[in-house]
Structures are given as structure tokens and as C-alpha cells.
Design a protein around this motif. Structure first.
Motif, PDB file in Angstrom:
ATOM      1  N   LEU A  80       0.854  -1.185   0.000  1.00  0.00           N
ATOM      2  CA  LEU A  80       0.000   0.000   0.000  1.00  0.00           C
ATOM      3  C   LEU A  80       0.889   1.233   0.000  1.00  0.00           C
ATOM      4  O   LEU A  80       1.623   1.485   0.960  1.00  0.00           O
ATOM      5  CB  LEU A  80      -0.907   0.012   1.229  1.00  0.00           C
ATOM      6  N   ASN A  81       0.844   1.995  -1.082  1.00  0.00           N
ATOM      7  CA  ASN A  81       1.629   3.214  -1.174  1.00  0.00           C
ATOM      8  C   ASN A  81       0.766   4.393  -0.753  1.00  0.00           C
ATOM      9  O   ASN A  81      -0.042   4.904  -1.523  1.00  0.00           O
ATOM     10  CB  ASN A  81       2.149   3.419  -2.604  1.00  0.00           C
ATOM     11  N   GLY A  82       0.941   4.809   0.495  1.00  0.00           N
ATOM     12  CA  GLY A  82       0.211   5.951   1.035  1.00  0.00           C
ATOM     13  C   GLY A  82       1.096   7.168   1.234  1.00  0.00           C
ATOM     14  O   GLY A  82       0.752   8.067   1.997  1.00  0.00           O
ATOM     15  N   ILE A  83       2.240   7.201   0.540  1.00  0.00           N
ATOM     16  CA  ILE A  83       3.146   8.345   0.629  1.00  0.00           C
ATOM     17  C   ILE A  83       2.488   9.551  -0.029  1.00  0.00           C
ATOM     18  O   ILE A  83       1.787   9.426  -1.031  1.00  0.00           O
ATOM     19  CB  ILE A  83       4.486   8.012  -0.059  1.00  0.00           C
ATOM     20  N   ALA A 142      -1.426  -1.493  -4.021  1.00  0.00           N
ATOM     21  CA  ALA A 142      -2.614  -0.737  -3.638  1.00  0.00           C
ATOM     22  C   ALA A 142      -2.195   0.724  -3.641  1.00  0.00           C
ATOM     23  O   ALA A 142      -1.471   1.183  -2.760  1.00  0.00           O
ATOM     24  CB  ALA A 142      -3.107  -1.173  -2.258  1.00  0.00           C
ATOM     25  N   LEU A 143      -2.652   1.475  -4.642  1.00  0.00           N
ATOM     26  CA  LEU A 143      -2.095   2.794  -4.909  1.00  0.00           C
ATOM     27  C   LEU A 143      -2.989   3.900  -4.383  1.00  0.00           C
ATOM     28  O   LEU A 143      -4.070   4.151  -4.903  1.00  0.00           O
ATOM     29  CB  LEU A 143      -1.866   2.975  -6.407  1.00  0.00           C
ATOM     30  N   VAL A 184      -6.750   2.988  -4.709  1.00  0.00           N
ATOM     31  CA  VAL A 184      -7.259   3.256  -3.370  1.00  0.00           C
ATOM     32  C   VAL A 184      -8.037   4.569  -3.317  1.00  0.00           C
ATOM     33  O   VAL A 184      -8.957   4.702  -2.505  1.00  0.00           O
ATOM     34  CB  VAL A 184      -6.102   3.264  -2.340  1.00  0.00           C
ATOM     35  N   ASP A 185      -7.690   5.542  -4.145  1.00  0.00           N
ATOM     36  CA  ASP A 185      -8.498   6.771  -4.182  1.00  0.00           C
ATOM     37  C   ASP A 185      -9.965   6.397  -4.298  1.00  0.00           C
ATOM     38  O   ASP A 185     -10.328   5.516  -5.084  1.00  0.00           O
ATOM     39  CB  ASP A 185      -8.108   7.638  -5.382  1.00  0.00           C
ATOM     40  N   LEU A 229     -13.213   2.289   3.483  1.00  0.00           N
ATOM     41  CA  LEU A 229     -13.883   1.416   2.516  1.00  0.00           C
ATOM     42  C   LEU A 229     -13.001   1.124   1.307  1.00  0.00           C
ATOM     43  O   LEU A 229     -12.752  -0.059   1.000  1.00  0.00           O
ATOM     44  CB  LEU A 229     -15.218   2.030   2.090  1.00  0.00           C
ATOM     45  N   PRO A 230     -12.497   2.129   0.578  1.00  0.00           N
ATOM     46  CA  PRO A 230     -11.615   1.796  -0.541  1.00  0.00           C
ATOM     47  C   PRO A 230     -10.297   1.164  -0.111  1.00  0.00           C
ATOM     48  O   PRO A 230      -9.748   0.326  -0.834  1.00  0.00           O
ATOM     49  CB  PRO A 230     -11.397   3.150  -1.245  1.00  0.00           C
TER      50      PRO A 230
END
Length: 410
Positions: A105-108, A128-129, A155-156, A286-287
Motif C-alpha cells: 500500500l503506497n500511502g506516501i 494498492a495505490l 485506493v483513491d 472502505l476503498p
């Protein structure tokens, strides 16, 4: 309840940020389904990062800033065993590429996430972008790095909604981004926007708005950069570029619409005239949960919509005169592969300057437009070309806004 017979390995990049903390909340609720193999963070919130390590027990962690000694001291004080700790400019990207069988998961936040996106894709991980900027900045490189259809799970909330709507209408099971099976059947993608805190205002009315006003988002709780981007609708411009790259749909067939209730997260209109919408409460878990567990769904993520009371949803066209960021995004996509990187880099500089009180709100998008017009573009860029375009754009934006010196024409 998750029904997979195996535990999914996950790596969370940006674990102390808004997306990362919500992802770990989802994982904590479904500990039987996930194993946190590694965490990465910038390093500005060592206490929270140490608590995450104590709870989730990752085997490896990475810090973008050189503060490993502070983390080690915090873990020692907690009596928590140290995982393998790396630090520095390349540490997070190296971690992102170290788990080929995991979901990363890239949440940067910002274009700093590009190297991690490329590393995860090159390693073969499912990505998971949530870092839209990495796709916007390095779209051509990201698509080249993909090793299989569906390797990127968006993910947006808007792109997650589009993916769910597309999967309900295509002829085979599973996401196939950026290739969409039967995409000739798609007429339009409808990208919904809350409208931000300044919906309905004129340009003249926004001449002297403050950062505090721009940060008062009516629907979503997000980080400051994303919230300011929402106020200018630049976030929607970046999302338009992201949707174009993820789903291989022409920018002119991606239609933004203002939906202030933030219940319908986006829609797909098919060539026969049918429109499929994804609706849910405005909750990023949710996403996030959908991306981490795809193609299955987890239970107990958020409260569903209820239908026992009257409610209404409204949709309005975007006021392009007051909010020209969407037009700039389309201009960038049409110009060259490096123009989106220039758009994003100039915007990051201007958002930071606005938050510091150095420029007006109107200056943000106006300056981005001026920088975009001055860029010549590169037709087949390397990673170095993209970084150079972004550096030039940042310098040019500072010069145009009177924040610093310019390095020259490009």
C-alpha cells in the motif's frame, strides 16, 4: 468475515499518515486476514511509528529521514524488540521492492512516492495505490513497469468506485487495469468531486481566502496538501490524469461533476446509455479495505447507507472559470509525458507556499498554468528526465511567484 485460506502479507508505506493509519485500523479489525511484513514512514512522528511497530511487529521498517537512532531509542524505552531498520533517501523504495508476493500500500504523499511505486511493480507485488502523484508524475514509466493486468488496485475513492463499476459491467471476473476488457463499451467515466469548501464562490470572492478557510473541508478529513488541492480542484485534475492512465480512457471521456454530499464516489456510463454508480458513506477505510482484500470484501469496515430517512443527492457542473485546474490537467495530458510531472511539481511548491502564507489562494493554479505553458516537454522520458522536469517546474514556480530564483528555460 474474510474467507481466504491464507494470510495476506502487506507492506504499508506512509504508515503514520492519514491513509496509513486508516489502513492499519482496517488490518487491526481483521488480524486473521493480514500479516504486516514491513512499515515505512517519513520520520516526523517517531512516537506513533514506534507504537505501530510495537503492535504489528513488522520484520522490517524504513525511514525516509535519518532518524533511525530516535526510533531505536523509542523502541528500547517501550521494551519492544527492534526490527531491521533502514533510513535515508532510498530506504523506502528498497523496502517497497523487497516483498514480491505482498500487497504494497503506497500511502506516501506527493511525487516522492514514485520510486516506491516503480519498485513494488518491478518486484511483482500487488500495488494498492493511494499515491496518485506517482502515477501522474511517472505515468509512462509506471505502465512500463507493470508486469501483469490488475497489478495496480486503486485506493483513491473515485478510482476505486470506477473500478467497482467497471467490474460489474465487463465480461470476465477481475480488474484488468490499465486495460479494461470491453472498454469500447464504456462511453464516459464520471468523476465526482465534493466541490471543496469554496463551492459556489466566484473568482473575485476567493481573492483573499485564508489557509484556515481552505483547510475546512465540508466532507472529508484529509492531510493539508490533499485538502488544499481539494479546495482548488487540483485534486480532481490529478485524478483525471490518474483515471486516464489506470483505465485507458481518453481524457475527454472523463467528465468531472460536483457532488457535494460525497456519497456517489464516481460512475461509469456505458454506450447503451446505462450508468452504474458506486455509493457509500465518505469513509476512506472502505476503498482501503477493498484494495487490500480484492477480489473479496471484508466485513465491518464502515456503516452502510441507510434508507429509512429522506435524503437527496445533487450533481452540478464544474465552474471552470473559478476552478481552471481541470482544464490544466487535460492540457498537460495532451502536451507530453513530462507535462503532468510539471503540473504536479509546480502545484506542490505553490500549495506549500500558500500554507506558509507566502502567496494567495488564486496564485496557486495561476502559477501552475504559467509554468505549464513554459515547459517544452519530453516525448519518451526516462526517470531522470521526469525528475529534471519536476525540479525545473519547482524552480520556475518559485520564480514566477517571487519565492526564489529560476534556473533557466527548459
Amino acid at each position: 468475515m474474510h474467507t481466504d485460506p491464507f494470510v495476506r502479507d502487506v507492506v504499508i508505506l506512509g504508515s503514520t499518515g492519514s491513509i496509513g493509519t486508516q489502513a492499519l485500523d482496517v488490518i487491526e479489525r481483521h488480524e486473521e486476514a493480514f500479516r504486516v511484513r514491513a512499515l515505512a514512514a517519513g520520520g516526523s512522528n517517531i512516537d506513533l511509528f514506534a507504537r505501530q511497530i510495537r503492535y504489528f511487529r513488522p520484520e522490517r521498517v524504513a525511514l525516509a529521514q535519518p532518524v533511525a537512532h530516535q526510533l531505536a531509542a523509542a523502541l528500547d524505552e517501550m521494551g519492544t524488540a527492534r526490527p531491521d531498520i533502514t533510513e535515508g533517501a532510498d530506504a523506502v523504495a528498497q523496502l517497497a521492492g523487497a516483498y514480491p508476493k505482498a500487497t504494497v500500500l503506497n500511502g506516501i504523499t506527493g511525487q516522492a512516492g514514485l520510486e516506491s511505486t516503480l519498485a513494488a511493480l518491478t518486484a511483482g507485488s500487488t500495488l494498492a495505490l493511494a499515491n496518485k502523484e506517482s502515477l501522474v508524475v511517472g505515468g509512462s514509466l509506471v505502465r512500463k513497469a507493470m508486469q501483469r493486468p490488475g497489478q495496480i488496485i486503486p485506493v483513491d475513492s473515485e478510482h476505486c468506485a470506477i473500478a467497482q463499476a467497471l467490474s460489474s459491467g465487463i465480461h470476465e471476473k477481475g480488474l484488468t487495469a490499465p486495460r479494461v476488457t470491453g472498454r469500447s463499451e464504456v462511453a464516459e467515466l464520471v468523476l465526482t468531486a465534493s466541490g471543496g469548501p469554496f463551492r459556489g464562490r466566484t473568482r473575485a470572492e476567493l481573492a483573499h481566502v485564508t489557509a484556515q478557510q481552505a483547510l475546512a473541508h465540508p466532507t472529508w478529513a484529509m492531510g493539508p496538501v490533499v485538502t488544499i488541492n481539494s479546495s482548488t480542484l487540483m485534486n480532481k485534475g490529478l485524478e483525471l490524469i490518474e483515471a486516464h492512465l489506470l483505465f485507458d480512457i481518453a481524457p475527454e471521456s472523463i467528465i468531472p461533476v460536483v457532488h457535494p454530499q460525497s456519497i456517489v464516489h464516481s460512475m461509469v456510463t456505458w454506450r447503451d446509455g446505462a450508468t452504474i454508480a458506486q455509493a457509500s458513506p465518505p469513509d476512506m477505510r472502505l476503498p482501503i479495505g477493498w484494495a487490500l482484500s480484492y477480489p473479496e470484501r471484508l466485513g465491518d469496515i464502515a456503516q452502510p447507507l441507510t434508507w429509512s430517512a429522506s435524503q437527496s443527492w445533487t450533481f452540478e457542473p464544474v465552474d471552470s472559470d473559478t476552478f481552471p485546474a481541470l482544464d490544466l490537467a487535460r492540457q498537460a495530458v495532451a502536451a507530453s509525458p513530462t507535462h503532468p510531472a510539471v503540473l504536479n511539481a509546480a502545484n506542490e511548491v505553490m500549495v506549500d507556499a500558500f500554507l506558509r502564507g507566502q502567496v494567495r489562494w488564486l496564485d496557486i493554479v495561476d502559477t501552475v498554468g504559467a509554468v505549464l505553458d513554459a515547459h517544452e516537454g519530453v516525448s519518451d522520458p526516462t526517470l531522470d528526465d521526469i525528475h529534471e522536469a519536476a525540479r525545473w517546474a519547482a524552480d520556475r514556480a518559485r520564480a514566477v511567484a517571487g519565492l526564489g530564483s529560476e534556473r533557466g528555460d527548459h
